[in-house]
Design a protein around this motif. Sequence first.
Motif, PDB file in Angstrom:
ATOM      1  N   ASN A 183       4.339  23.966 -19.751  1.00 26.85           N
ATOM      2  CA  ASN A 183       3.787  23.306 -18.562  1.00 26.85           C
ATOM      3  C   ASN A 183       2.820  22.175 -18.924  1.00 26.85           C
ATOM      4  N   ILE A 184       3.230  21.357 -19.879  1.00 31.52           N
ATOM      5  CA  ILE A 184       2.416  20.202 -20.281  1.00 31.52           C
ATOM      6  C   ILE A 184       2.858  19.020 -19.438  1.00 31.52           C
ATOM      7  N   THR A 185       2.025  18.654 -18.476  1.00 34.67           N
ATOM      8  CA  THR A 185       2.386  17.607 -17.529  1.00 34.67           C
ATOM      9  C   THR A 185       1.550  16.337 -17.676  1.00 34.67           C
ATOM     10  N   ASP A 186       0.442  16.419 -18.378  1.00 36.84           N
ATOM     11  CA  ASP A 186      -0.415  15.248 -18.555  1.00 36.84           C
ATOM     12  C   ASP A 186       0.275  14.239 -19.484  1.00 36.84           C
ATOM     13  N   GLU A 187       0.427  13.002 -19.008  1.00 36.05           N
ATOM     14  CA  GLU A 187       1.157  11.992 -19.778  1.00 36.05           C
ATOM     15  C   GLU A 187       0.480  11.661 -21.097  1.00 36.05           C
ATOM     16  N   GLU A 189      -1.421  13.649 -22.899  1.00 36.27           N
ATOM     17  CA  GLU A 189      -1.225  14.783 -23.803  1.00 36.27           C
ATOM     18  C   GLU A 189       0.190  14.772 -24.371  1.00 36.27           C
ATOM     19  N   ARG A 190       1.166  14.478 -23.532  1.00 35.40           N
ATOM     20  CA  ARG A 190       2.553  14.391 -24.010  1.00 35.40           C
ATOM     21  C   ARG A 190       2.686  13.321 -25.091  1.00 35.40           C
ATOM     22  N   LEU A 191       2.119  12.142 -24.810  1.00 29.87           N
ATOM     23  CA  LEU A 191       2.198  11.034 -25.763  1.00 29.87           C
ATOM     24  C   LEU A 191       1.528  11.404 -27.077  1.00 29.87           C
ATOM     25  N   GLU A 192       0.382  12.044 -27.000  1.00 28.22           N
ATOM     26  CA  GLU A 192      -0.349  12.448 -28.208  1.00 28.22           C
ATOM     27  C   GLU A 192       0.458  13.434 -29.038  1.00 28.22           C
ATOM     28  N   ILE A 193       1.093  14.392 -28.381  1.00 29.15           N
ATOM     29  CA  ILE A 193       1.915  15.385 -29.088  1.00 29.15           C
ATOM     30  C   ILE A 193       3.097  14.701 -29.769  1.00 29.15           C
ATOM     31  N   LYS A 194       3.769  13.798 -29.041  1.00 33.39           N
ATOM     32  CA  LYS A 194       4.918  13.093 -29.628  1.00 33.39           C
ATOM     33  C   LYS A 194       4.497  12.234 -30.817  1.00 33.39           C
ATOM     34  N   GLN A 195       3.412  11.491 -30.652  1.00 35.32           N
ATOM     35  CA  GLN A 195       2.946  10.630 -31.741  1.00 35.32           C
ATOM     36  C   GLN A 195       2.553  11.452 -32.961  1.00 35.32           C
ATOM     37  N   LYS A 196       1.878  12.562 -32.732  1.00 31.20           N
ATOM     38  CA  LYS A 196       1.449  13.423 -33.845  1.00 31.20           C
ATOM     39  C   LYS A 196       2.664  13.956 -34.595  1.00 31.20           C
ATOM     40  N   TYR A 197       3.665  14.398 -33.844  1.00 34.36           N
ATOM     41  CA  TYR A 197       4.869  14.914 -34.486  1.00 34.36           C
ATOM     42  C   TYR A 197       5.534  13.832 -35.341  1.00 34.36           C
TER      43      TYR A 197
END
Length: 197
Positions: free
Chosen positions: A171-175, A177-185
């Motif tokens: 339930n990660i809906t914050d844009e 936070e999503r961007l940060e997770i993708k960039q980190k990966y």
Amino acid sequence: MPKQTYFNLPPEKKQRIMDATYEIFITENYEDVNIRDIAKNAGISIGSFYQYFYDKDDLYLYFFNCIEKKYMDKQKEKTSSILFGKETVPIEEVCTKIEIEFNRTWYKVPMEVMQKFYFGEYSKELDAPLMDELMEYKNAGKLKDTVDIQFIFHLYATSMFNILNYFRENNITDENERLEIKQKYYKDIFLNGILKD
């Protein structure tokens, strides 16, 4: 992909279809959208719709892909790289407000539609410039010697599907936070795994 008859349409008619597509998918849940309403909003017959697109998924994925391609082209233009760029271009610098709203509907489409995208022809077309970048880096000796380009390309495309699945399950809906997770990966795990030190 749309049928050739769609690409043969005059620009004004293609624009009407695009506008109707954006509007209906922004205002309705994906599952509630039907071909009849799309055709009515676009001012075309249902028969014409099927002359242009195979089904609702094909229509949606085509316009989603157009926005993604527009964004990736700008990323490449601004940073000289899609995959290896040091910065991420904000989508607001590239897309119109309605394109951004339509793009955000992606997080709510059924998983089967995402699978069609990431494991089908749209992903291959969209990610072709990434394959070119990987080849450039390999030819320049910047990738680890053991890197199999085809395998890495497949991992890249399918990891996007899995990341979106992760967002849903958690339930990660914050844009941001999503961007940060993708960039980190991609920076900490994916690129570190294929680039030479």
